[in-house]
Design an enzyme around this catalytic site. Sequence first.
Site, PDB file in Angstrom:
ATOM      1  N   GLU A 175       0.796  -1.239   0.000  1.00 19.11           N
ATOM      2  CA  GLU A 175       0.000   0.000   0.000  1.00 19.11           C
ATOM      3  C   GLU A 175       0.826   1.285   0.000  1.00 19.11           C
ATOM      4  O   GLU A 175       0.642   2.161   0.845  1.00 19.11           O
ATOM      5  CB  GLU A 175      -0.970  -0.001   1.199  1.00 19.11           C
ATOM      6  CG  GLU A 175      -1.873  -1.213   1.214  1.00 19.11           C
ATOM      7  CD  GLU A 175      -2.836  -1.246   2.400  1.00 19.11           C
ATOM      8  OE1 GLU A 175      -2.717  -0.406   3.308  1.00 19.11           O
ATOM      9  OE2 GLU A 175      -3.703  -2.132   2.412  1.00 19.11           O
ATOM     10  N   ASN A 216       2.093  -5.204  -3.184  1.00 12.24           N
ATOM     11  CA  ASN A 216       0.697  -5.540  -2.894  1.00 12.24           C
ATOM     12  C   ASN A 216      -0.104  -4.265  -2.595  1.00 12.24           C
ATOM     13  O   ASN A 216       0.358  -3.404  -1.830  1.00 12.24           O
ATOM     14  CB  ASN A 216       0.685  -6.455  -1.657  1.00 12.24           C
ATOM     15  CG  ASN A 216      -0.632  -7.142  -1.398  1.00 12.24           C
ATOM     16  OD1 ASN A 216      -1.194  -7.777  -2.294  1.00 12.24           O
ATOM     17  ND2 ASN A 216      -1.133  -7.038  -0.177  1.00 12.24           N
ATOM     18  N   HIS A 252     -10.344  -6.110  -2.257  1.00 12.49           N
ATOM     19  CA  HIS A 252     -11.382  -5.904  -1.247  1.00 12.49           C
ATOM     20  C   HIS A 252     -12.535  -5.166  -1.934  1.00 12.49           C
ATOM     21  O   HIS A 252     -12.437  -3.961  -2.167  1.00 12.49           O
ATOM     22  CB  HIS A 252     -10.850  -5.062  -0.083  1.00 12.49           C
ATOM     23  CG  HIS A 252      -9.820  -5.761   0.737  1.00 12.49           C
ATOM     24  ND1 HIS A 252     -10.119  -6.862   1.520  1.00 12.49           N
ATOM     25  CD2 HIS A 252      -8.493  -5.537   0.904  1.00 12.49           C
ATOM     26  CE1 HIS A 252      -9.023  -7.280   2.146  1.00 12.49           C
ATOM     27  NE2 HIS A 252      -8.019  -6.489   1.781  1.00 12.49           N
ATOM     28  N   GLU A 280      -6.274 -10.760  -1.290  1.00 10.26           N
ATOM     29  CA  GLU A 280      -7.094 -10.516  -0.088  1.00 10.26           C
ATOM     30  C   GLU A 280      -8.571 -10.382  -0.461  1.00 10.26           C
ATOM     31  O   GLU A 280      -9.278  -9.505   0.054  1.00 10.26           O
ATOM     32  CB  GLU A 280      -6.622  -9.233   0.626  1.00 10.26           C
ATOM     33  CG  GLU A 280      -5.147  -9.229   0.966  1.00 10.26           C
ATOM     34  CD  GLU A 280      -4.681  -8.003   1.744  1.00 10.26           C
ATOM     35  OE1 GLU A 280      -5.531  -7.268   2.286  1.00 10.26           O
ATOM     36  OE2 GLU A 280      -3.461  -7.781   1.813  1.00 10.26           O
ATOM     37  N   ASP A 282     -12.339 -10.167  -0.706  1.00  8.47           N
ATOM     38  CA  ASP A 282     -13.601 -10.273   0.029  1.00  8.47           C
ATOM     39  C   ASP A 282     -14.583  -9.304  -0.616  1.00  8.47           C
ATOM     40  O   ASP A 282     -14.186  -8.390  -1.335  1.00  8.47           O
ATOM     41  CB  ASP A 282     -13.464 -10.079   1.553  1.00  8.47           C
ATOM     42  CG  ASP A 282     -12.828  -8.775   1.985  1.00  8.47           C
ATOM     43  OD1 ASP A 282     -12.711  -7.830   1.163  1.00  8.47           O
ATOM     44  OD2 ASP A 282     -12.448  -8.667   3.176  1.00  8.47           O
TER      45      ASP A 282
HETATM   46  C1  XIL Z   1      -6.284  -6.429   8.473  1.00  8.06           C
HETATM   47  C2  XIL Z   1      -6.620  -7.633   9.346  1.00  8.06           C
HETATM   48  O1  XIL Z   1      -7.560  -8.429   8.642  1.00  8.06           O
HETATM   49  C3  XIL Z   1      -7.180  -7.191  10.677  1.00  8.06           C
HETATM   50  O2  XIL Z   1      -7.347  -8.299  11.533  1.00  8.06           O
HETATM   51  C4  XIL Z   1      -6.252  -6.171  11.321  1.00  8.06           C
HETATM   52  O3  XIL Z   1      -6.842  -5.678  12.500  1.00  8.06           O
HETATM   53  C5  XIL Z   1      -5.975  -5.024  10.377  1.00  8.06           C
HETATM   54  O4  XIL Z   1      -5.439  -5.527   9.159  1.00  8.06           O
HETATM   55  N1  XIL Z   1      -5.040  -4.741   3.787  1.00  8.06           N
HETATM   56  C6  XIL Z   1      -4.031  -5.553   4.232  1.00  8.06           C
HETATM   57  C7  XIL Z   1      -4.252  -6.432   5.405  1.00  8.06           C
HETATM   58  O5  XIL Z   1      -2.982  -5.634   3.582  1.00  8.06           O
HETATM   59  O6  XIL Z   1      -3.093  -6.644   6.145  1.00  8.06           O
HETATM   60  C8  XIL Z   1      -5.353  -5.896   6.307  1.00  8.06           C
HETATM   61  O7  XIL Z   1      -5.616  -6.871   7.316  1.00  8.06           O
HETATM   62  C9  XIL Z   1      -6.588  -5.582   5.506  1.00  8.06           C
HETATM   63  C10 XIL Z   1      -6.304  -4.540   4.463  1.00  8.06           C
END
Ligand code: XIL
Length: 373
Positions: A175, A216, A252, A280, A282
Amino acid sequence: MTSRLRTGLIAAAVLGAGAVILAQGAAFAAPPATPPGHQPHVPADSLRALGDAVGLRIGTAVDMDALASNPAYRDITANQFSTVTAENAMKWESVEPSPGVYDWGPADQLVAFAQQNGQLVRGHTLVWHNQLPAWLNAALPSMSTEQVRALLKKHIQDEVGHFRGKIWQWDVVNEAFNDDGTWRDTIWLQKLGPGYIADAFRWAHEADPKALLFYNDYNIEFTGPKSNATYSLVQQLQKEGVPIDGVGFQTHLDTQYGLPDLKANLERFAALGLKVAETEVDVRTTLPVTPVEQTAQVGAYVSTLQACLAVRACISYTIWGFGDAYSWVPAVFPGEGAALIYDENLQPKPQYTALQDTLALASGAPGRTGPHR
Ligand code: XIL
């Protein structure tokens, strides 16, 4: 229904209609050998078995507390997935709670679990602005450039070195961009300038030359300034000979924003000779979930998986947890949730079945059989 949601639904319906997936022909180096202990008991209709049949690793983020305390969670993690990511256990605040004092316990447990179950591990994440230890956040502002450089190098090399030979893909930098494509104003940028990114990849490569090294980020699934900035960054890194192997698309999604042009973005990064991964996935929505929203969620899962299946360089499709009771979404996006593929009681939702069906359909498509990518 908002017009954005309607657009997303129509796109999902179109993408879901003709599920003929054409793989691109690029040949990749031999995949990592399946680790010893590969479980013979994996169900034939599991996501991992169906993914194996089309050469795609299916992954999940893992919550170490749930893995330790909930046998059903453990079974699903072992049986449904062929790669795992530590949701939090490999982040800086987890591994170095006090200066120079490492706690590798939970992360080591995940690596051991993966080895027992014939899974590969995505390492997440080495350089990020979030989830830094409190002692580090307190110390960084008054440190000199040279001190910060030395500290970041030590963190990367200690962590990558600790897991040397055990990590398939590392998210080296997470990020680094804002949505408008400008550099995110993190402590790393402030102290080191954008060169910290190239350095991080070089340091990680020294510590484990065989791990695949990824940049990422989120929202780069959509074509636009952030995706374009990422594209320019990796081109520049490649020009400088920096050891970057891939780009991770967090993915996401939210039903109210419709679907990204993910396949086109995966393809243009793949055309640079990089591997790509969805890291990741969802799909959240407003609660309570209506049938219309659930249809949109199913469509989004199907289309994100189809995008990965259609691009030969896409080596893994990882969801950010699988059970809604453990999702990060409700805590971060008030009023939203239901983002994962199993419900609060770890019962599979239509999103799960849709992923199964998509993988099964893909195994009939040309170019989709054979070993892992
Ligand atoms: C999130 C986790 O899912 C949570 O449990 C934690 O509190 C915060 O981080 N992008 C990412 C992940 O790269 O590491 C993040 O994970 C979600 C967003």
